[in-house]
Design a protein around this motif. Structure first.
Motif, PDB file in Angstrom:
ATOM      1  N   ASP A  16       9.270 -79.198  37.248  1.00 35.02           N
ATOM      2  CA  ASP A  16      10.028 -80.281  36.617  1.00 35.02           C
ATOM      3  C   ASP A  16       9.213 -81.560  36.479  1.00 35.02           C
ATOM      4  O   ASP A  16       9.312 -82.260  35.451  1.00 35.02           O
ATOM      5  N   TYR A  17       8.410 -81.875  37.483  1.00 31.86           N
ATOM      6  CA  TYR A  17       7.660 -83.130  37.415  1.00 31.86           C
ATOM      7  C   TYR A  17       6.589 -83.081  36.316  1.00 31.86           C
ATOM      8  O   TYR A  17       6.267 -84.122  35.722  1.00 31.86           O
ATOM      9  N   LEU A  18       6.065 -81.881  36.015  1.00 34.75           N
ATOM     10  CA  LEU A  18       5.092 -81.774  34.929  1.00 34.75           C
ATOM     11  C   LEU A  18       5.799 -81.828  33.581  1.00 34.75           C
ATOM     12  O   LEU A  18       5.271 -82.399  32.618  1.00 34.75           O
ATOM     13  N   VAL A  19       7.007 -81.259  33.502  1.00 26.32           N
ATOM     14  CA  VAL A  19       7.811 -81.386  32.281  1.00 26.32           C
ATOM     15  C   VAL A  19       8.058 -82.859  31.983  1.00 26.32           C
ATOM     16  O   VAL A  19       7.910 -83.317  30.836  1.00 26.32           O
ATOM     17  N   ASP A  20       8.420 -83.622  33.010  1.00 20.92           N
ATOM     18  CA  ASP A  20       8.673 -85.053  32.818  1.00 20.92           C
ATOM     19  C   ASP A  20       7.419 -85.769  32.317  1.00 20.92           C
ATOM     20  O   ASP A  20       7.497 -86.630  31.427  1.00 20.92           O
ATOM     21  N   HIS A  65      -3.478 -87.999  36.067  1.00 22.58           N
ATOM     22  CA  HIS A  65      -4.385 -86.948  36.546  1.00 22.58           C
ATOM     23  C   HIS A  65      -3.941 -86.321  37.865  1.00 22.58           C
ATOM     24  O   HIS A  65      -3.984 -85.087  38.001  1.00 22.58           O
ATOM     25  N   PRO A  66      -3.496 -87.105  38.863  1.00 20.94           N
ATOM     26  CA  PRO A  66      -3.010 -86.467  40.098  1.00 20.94           C
ATOM     27  C   PRO A  66      -1.822 -85.543  39.862  1.00 20.94           C
ATOM     28  O   PRO A  66      -1.686 -84.520  40.540  1.00 20.94           O
ATOM     29  N   VAL A  67      -0.981 -85.869  38.880  1.00 16.85           N
ATOM     30  CA  VAL A  67       0.183 -85.028  38.585  1.00 16.85           C
ATOM     31  C   VAL A  67      -0.275 -83.687  38.016  1.00 16.85           C
ATOM     32  O   VAL A  67       0.184 -82.613  38.444  1.00 16.85           O
ATOM     33  N   MET A  68      -1.199 -83.736  37.058  1.00 18.07           N
ATOM     34  CA  MET A  68      -1.713 -82.500  36.467  1.00 18.07           C
ATOM     35  C   MET A  68      -2.463 -81.654  37.499  1.00 18.07           C
ATOM     36  O   MET A  68      -2.329 -80.427  37.541  1.00 18.07           O
ATOM     37  N   GLU A  69      -3.242 -82.325  38.344  1.00 11.52           N
ATOM     38  CA  GLU A  69      -4.007 -81.609  39.355  1.00 11.52           C
ATOM     39  C   GLU A  69      -3.085 -80.981  40.400  1.00 11.52           C
ATOM     40  O   GLU A  69      -3.371 -79.881  40.901  1.00 11.52           O
ATOM     41  N   ARG A  70      -1.978 -81.651  40.719  1.00  9.03           N
ATOM     42  CA  ARG A  70      -1.005 -81.069  41.650  1.00  9.03           C
ATOM     43  C   ARG A  70      -0.427 -79.782  41.076  1.00  9.03           C
ATOM     44  O   ARG A  70      -0.320 -78.768  41.786  1.00  9.03           O
ATOM     45  N   ALA A  71      -0.062 -79.805  39.793  1.00 13.64           N
ATOM     46  CA  ALA A  71       0.533 -78.617  39.172  1.00 13.64           C
ATOM     47  C   ALA A  71      -0.460 -77.458  39.161  1.00 13.64           C
ATOM     48  O   ALA A  71      -0.098 -76.305  39.427  1.00 13.64           O
ATOM     49  N   THR A  72      -1.723 -77.758  38.859  1.00 11.61           N
ATOM     50  CA  THR A  72      -2.737 -76.708  38.855  1.00 11.61           C
ATOM     51  C   THR A  72      -2.929 -76.144  40.250  1.00 11.61           C
ATOM     52  O   THR A  72      -3.009 -74.915  40.439  1.00 11.61           O
ATOM     53  N   PRO A  80      13.244 -73.502  23.757  1.00  3.15           N
ATOM     54  CA  PRO A  80      13.663 -74.551  24.683  1.00  3.15           C
ATOM     55  C   PRO A  80      13.072 -74.415  26.082  1.00  3.15           C
ATOM     56  O   PRO A  80      13.080 -75.373  26.858  1.00  3.15           O
ATOM     57  N   ALA A  81      12.545 -73.242  26.414  1.00  2.00           N
ATOM     58  CA  ALA A  81      11.990 -73.028  27.744  1.00  2.00           C
ATOM     59  C   ALA A  81      10.616 -73.688  27.865  1.00  2.00           C
ATOM     60  O   ALA A  81       9.784 -73.584  26.956  1.00  2.00           O
ATOM     61  N   TRP A  82      10.394 -74.352  28.954  1.00  4.14           N
ATOM     62  CA  TRP A  82       9.095 -74.969  29.218  1.00  4.14           C
ATOM     63  C   TRP A  82       8.226 -73.963  29.976  1.00  4.14           C
ATOM     64  O   TRP A  82       8.040 -74.059  31.188  1.00  4.14           O
ATOM     65  N   THR A  83       7.717 -72.973  29.243  1.00  2.00           N
ATOM     66  CA  THR A  83       6.828 -71.990  29.849  1.00  2.00           C
ATOM     67  C   THR A  83       5.504 -71.955  29.094  1.00  2.00           C
ATOM     68  O   THR A  83       5.442 -72.311  27.919  1.00  2.00           O
ATOM     69  N   LEU A  84       4.478 -71.508  29.788  1.00  2.00           N
ATOM     70  CA  LEU A  84       3.153 -71.346  29.205  1.00  2.00           C
ATOM     71  C   LEU A  84       2.518 -70.073  29.758  1.00  2.00           C
ATOM     72  O   LEU A  84       2.927 -69.593  30.820  1.00  2.00           O
ATOM     73  N   PRO A  85       1.504 -69.556  29.081  1.00  2.00           N
ATOM     74  CA  PRO A  85       0.692 -68.509  29.689  1.00  2.00           C
ATOM     75  C   PRO A  85      -0.474 -69.135  30.455  1.00  2.00           C
ATOM     76  O   PRO A  85      -1.016 -70.162  30.041  1.00  2.00           O
ATOM     77  N   MET A  86      -0.827 -68.533  31.579  1.00  2.00           N
ATOM     78  CA  MET A  86      -2.120 -68.894  32.151  1.00  2.00           C
ATOM     79  C   MET A  86      -3.199 -68.450  31.165  1.00  2.00           C
ATOM     80  O   MET A  86      -3.116 -67.340  30.623  1.00  2.00           O
TER      81      MET A  86
END
Length: 223
Positions: A156-160, A28-35, A176-182
Motif C-alpha cells: 500500500d505504501y508503494l501504491v501511495d 528513494h527509501p520507500v522504493m528501496e524498502r519495497a524492493t 484496477p489491480a496494482w500488480t506487476l511482474p518481477m
C-alpha cells in the motif's frame, strides 16, 4: 558499455535528482524498502526455473494479433522477457539491449518476445520509442506472469507513492489491480522445458542479453 553499467549509471543519476526525472530524495527509501521486502519474501526463488515446464500462452501483440508460444516453439527456442512497462526506464534500457542482440538470437534459431501487463497502445509506444523489431505482448491482469510465479501486489505504501508521482498503473494497464511482474527472462526449449531462467526481485538488476547465447548454442547442438 554493458547493460548493467547503463542501468547503474541511470540509477546514480536518478538518485542524484538529475534530469529528466528530478526525483525528490524522499522517494528513494520507500522504493528501496519495497524492493528489500520483495527480496525477503523469497518469491523469486519460487518462480519457475530451469528444468521446469513452461506454461503455454496465447497473448495479443500491439496490433491485436494473437501470438502463440506453442506455435513459436515449433520453429525454434523461445526467449521471453517479462518487464514492468513503458514507464520503467530500467525496462526500456533492457529492451534496447535485447534489440541489439536480436540478430544473434535469430542466428541461433530463437524467437524473442517481451511480455508486459500494459495496454496495446503503451506497447506500441514502447516498441516505437525503443526501436524494437520484436513484439511486446499484453498480459492482461499479469495472468501469464502469475503462471510463471512472477506476479506480485505492490504494498500500500508503494501504491501511495506511485499515485503521488502520477505513475498510474491502473491506467497504464487498464486493470484496477496494482500488480506487476518481477522482471524475468526465460529461454524455453522446443520441448517446452525452461533451459534458462533469471528472475530479478530488484528491478535495477538485469542479466546481460548475451548470457543466453551459450544456452541457445547448446539447444541448437542438441536439436
Amino acid at each position: 558499455m554493458t547493460l548493467q553499467a547503463k542501468l547503474d549509471a541511470f540509477k546514480a543519476d536518478f538518485k542524484g535528482g538529475k534530469a529528466p526525472y528530478f526525483a525528490p530524495q524522499e522517494i528513494h527509501p520507500v522504493m528501496e524498502r519495497a524492493t528489500a521486502e520483495l527480496i525477503a519474501s523469497g518469491q523469486a526463488g519460487r518462480a519457475l526455473k530451469a528444468g521446469d515446464r513452461a506454461p503455454t500462452f496465447i497473448l495479443n501483440d500491439p496490433d491485436g494479433k494473437p501470438v502463440s508460444s506453442a506455435e513459436l516453439l515449433v520453429k525454434g527456442p523461445l526467449i521471453v522477457s517479462f518487464y514492468r512497462g513503458v514507464w520503467c526506464p530500467y525496462c526500456n534500457l533492457e529492451l534496447q539491449a535485447l534489440q541489439q542482440t536480436l540478430l544473434q538470437f535469430q542466428a541461433l534459431g530463437a524467437s524473442l518476445l517481451a511480455i508486459s501487463p500494459q495496454t496495446a497502445a503503451n506497447s506500441r509506444k514502447s516498441q516505437r520509442q525503443n526501436k524494437l523489431d520484436f513484439p511486446i505482448l499484453s498480459d492482461t491482469h499479469n495472468d501469464v506472469a502469475a503462471a510463471f510465479g512472477l506476479r506480485f501486489a505492490l504494498p500500500d505504501y508503494l501504491v501511495d507513492l506511485y499515485k503521488s508521482l502520477k505513475n498510474d498503473l491502473p491506467a497504464f494497464n487498464d486493470d484496477p489491480a496494482w500488480t506487476l511482474p518481477m522482471p524475468a527472462r526465460y529461454v524455453i526449449g522446443q520441448n517446452g522445458v525452461i533451459a534458462y531462467a533469471e528472475v530479478n526481485p530488484d528491478y535495477t538488476l538485469r542479466p546481460e542479453p548475451d548470457s543466453m547465447l551459450p544456452v541457445l548454442q547448446s539447444l541448437q547442438a542438441d536439436a
